[in-house]
Design a protein around this motif. Sequence first.
Motif, PDB file in Angstrom:
ATOM      1  N   CYS A 122       9.147  -9.480 -14.338  1.00  0.00           N
ATOM      2  CA  CYS A 122       8.235 -10.625 -14.341  1.00  0.00           C
ATOM      3  C   CYS A 122       8.133 -11.235 -15.737  1.00  0.00           C
ATOM      4  CB  CYS A 122       6.862 -10.211 -13.820  1.00  0.00           C
ATOM      5  SG  CYS A 122       6.046  -9.005 -14.856  1.00  0.00           S
ATOM      6  N   GLY A 148       6.976  -2.588  -7.956  1.00  0.00           N
ATOM      7  CA  GLY A 148       6.841  -2.213  -9.369  1.00  0.00           C
ATOM      8  C   GLY A 148       7.559  -3.125 -10.340  1.00  0.00           C
ATOM      9  N   PHE A 208       0.519 -14.172  -5.725  1.00  0.00           N
ATOM     10  CA  PHE A 208       1.206 -14.379  -4.444  1.00  0.00           C
ATOM     11  C   PHE A 208       1.764 -13.082  -3.873  1.00  0.00           C
ATOM     12  CE2 PHE A 208       3.819 -15.272  -8.145  1.00  0.00           C
ATOM     13  CZ  PHE A 208       4.827 -14.332  -7.999  1.00  0.00           C
ATOM     14  N   CYS A 209       1.484 -11.947  -4.523  1.00  0.00           N
ATOM     15  CA  CYS A 209       2.175 -10.704  -4.168  1.00  0.00           C
ATOM     16  C   CYS A 209       1.194  -9.641  -3.665  1.00  0.00           C
ATOM     17  CB  CYS A 209       2.909 -10.180  -5.391  1.00  0.00           C
ATOM     18  SG  CYS A 209       3.682  -8.593  -5.131  1.00  0.00           S
ATOM     19  N   MET A 215       0.825  -5.697 -12.262  1.00  0.00           N
ATOM     20  CA  MET A 215       0.986  -7.051 -12.777  1.00  0.00           C
ATOM     21  C   MET A 215       0.082  -8.094 -12.117  1.00  0.00           C
ATOM     22  SD  MET A 215       3.083  -6.834 -15.295  1.00  0.00           S
ATOM     23  CE  MET A 215       1.991  -5.492 -15.643  1.00  0.00           C
ATOM     24  N   GLY A 216      -0.307  -7.855 -10.876  1.00  0.00           N
ATOM     25  CA  GLY A 216      -1.301  -8.714 -10.230  1.00  0.00           C
ATOM     26  C   GLY A 216      -0.903 -10.161 -10.000  1.00  0.00           C
ATOM     27  N   CYS A 217       0.372 -10.454  -9.770  1.00  0.00           N
ATOM     28  CA  CYS A 217       0.784 -11.832  -9.446  1.00  0.00           C
ATOM     29  C   CYS A 217       0.033 -12.264  -8.184  1.00  0.00           C
ATOM     30  CB  CYS A 217       2.290 -11.908  -9.208  1.00  0.00           C
ATOM     31  SG  CYS A 217       3.232 -11.272 -10.601  1.00  0.00           S
ATOM     32  N   CYS A 219       1.891  -1.753  -8.394  1.00  0.00           N
ATOM     33  CA  CYS A 219       2.264  -2.574  -9.551  1.00  0.00           C
ATOM     34  C   CYS A 219       0.989  -3.072 -10.227  1.00  0.00           C
ATOM     35  CB  CYS A 219       3.117  -3.758  -9.104  1.00  0.00           C
ATOM     36  SG  CYS A 219       3.679  -4.770 -10.492  1.00  0.00           S
ATOM     37  N   TRP A 228      12.061  -4.065  -5.928  1.00  0.00           N
ATOM     38  CA  TRP A 228      11.074  -3.887  -4.867  1.00  0.00           C
ATOM     39  C   TRP A 228       9.745  -3.541  -5.515  1.00  0.00           C
ATOM     40  CZ3 TRP A 228      12.473  -6.638  -1.151  1.00  0.00           C
ATOM     41  CH2 TRP A 228      11.856  -6.552   0.091  1.00  0.00           C
ATOM     42  N   THR A 244       1.881  -6.487  -3.164  1.00  0.00           N
ATOM     43  CA  THR A 244       2.024  -5.235  -3.935  1.00  0.00           C
ATOM     44  C   THR A 244       1.065  -5.232  -5.117  1.00  0.00           C
ATOM     45  OG1 THR A 244       4.337  -5.105  -3.353  1.00  0.00           O
ATOM     46  CG2 THR A 244       3.643  -3.781  -5.208  1.00  0.00           C
ATOM     47  N   GLY A 245       0.937  -6.406  -5.759  1.00  0.00           N
ATOM     48  CA  GLY A 245       0.031  -6.531  -6.896  1.00  0.00           C
ATOM     49  C   GLY A 245      -1.398  -6.170  -6.510  1.00  0.00           C
TER      50      GLY A 245
HETATM   51  S1  SF4 Z   1       5.699  -6.394  -7.660  1.00  0.00           S
HETATM   52 FE1  SF4 Z   1       6.577  -8.123  -8.840  1.00  0.00          FE
HETATM   53  S2  SF4 Z   1       5.659  -9.960  -7.902  1.00  0.00           S
HETATM   54 FE2  SF4 Z   1       4.416  -8.197  -7.244  1.00  0.00          FE
HETATM   55  S3  SF4 Z   1       2.698  -8.061  -8.724  1.00  0.00           S
HETATM   56 FE3  SF4 Z   1       4.363  -6.726  -9.463  1.00  0.00          FE
HETATM   57  S4  SF4 Z   1       5.557  -8.009 -10.859  1.00  0.00           S
HETATM   58 FE4  SF4 Z   1       4.297  -9.401  -9.624  1.00  0.00          FE
END
Ligand code: SF4
Length: 370
Positions: free
Chosen positions: A215, A180, A128-129, A124-126, A122, A178, A131-132
Amino acid sequence: MTKTSILDTGKLQDFAKERKLQPFRVKQIYQEIFKNQNIDFADMTTLSKDLRDDLEKDFSVVTLKADKIIEDKFTTKIWFQTQDGCMIEAVIIYHWQNEKHNINDQEKLNRITLCISSQVGCAMGCIFCVTGKLGFKRNLTRDEMVSQILFANNFIKKKLWKQEDGSLHGVRNIVFMWMGEPLLNYDNVKKSIEIMLRQEAGFSLSKRHITISTCGIVPGIRKLIKDGITVKLAISLHAPNQVLRDKLMPIAKAYPLDELTKVIGEYVKATDNRVFYEYIMIRNMTDTPEVARQLVTLLRKKLAHVNLIPYNTNPAIQLEESDVKTIQNFKRILEEGGLTVTVRDNMGRKMKWACGQLGYEKIMKDKEEE
Ligand code: SF4
């Protein structure tokens, strides 16, 4: 040689024409896949042996390979490998009437939800995540998203078999939640929803049973409205003011809170659907009484439901989880302010299954190899 996906209806029609198959055979093949929940041609016993063998030579049903499966009482987590070697994940969630019941207690099973990935990684780089932190690799294709459902339905059939009414147990709700950001893979997500909804060569699901979790990609929400895709919407909000949202989610700068609120209003007007707001509980950051009161002000009198998600402490990220008392106090403030609220059951906590824990194993492995 890569086989053709059976979801390519044009290619399957050509195959049927070449073999001079009766028109109903194509329908029968799709019934075996979507209704009988088979993913191996050998199991499609309403088809002749010769036809099954021919299909096997040319077509594949699921375009992903299940690499690893882990289960607990309420969830099954599946790691898939794509044909180009990427790893993605999907999670089956079993909703029991009484959550104390065992997974084998089939009579108490209410419904089954599948959370699917829409991208590899992903962008988006949140903060707390996990995956980011993996970064973005590529969008998943329509067939890769549908394959997660086909595999899950087959898995559930083998595990739970039939319900009391004689129909097979299977996925009833699908959530793009999940790995992405689904609205950044809009065209393929849209195509996969078409297959989820359609009666023939599809899953026959209702729109009410499909949720897109975003998001906050404002143009994507606008496209959903324009295209009349009135599935449910979940917004990863996580902060009720711009300053805090900027800190947590880089996307907030591109699509500020007031713009996001405006487009959500347009979505509600167009669909009359309640919007789900995902809200992560991070100690001394998102969980204070003042922030709770701001959330009330933001969402009061809106068609909204708030899901509070306890953050899971993770060695890859320097944030702390809220304690139970703080979460309960936060919930009380929201409810007193007139909001409906659920505290997400943090099932599978030890296994890092909750939002923001994705890719945990990969990050830890990379760290070990450094
Ligand atoms: S998977 Fe969701 S929470 Fe994680 S970085 Fe991407 S948008 Fe943000």
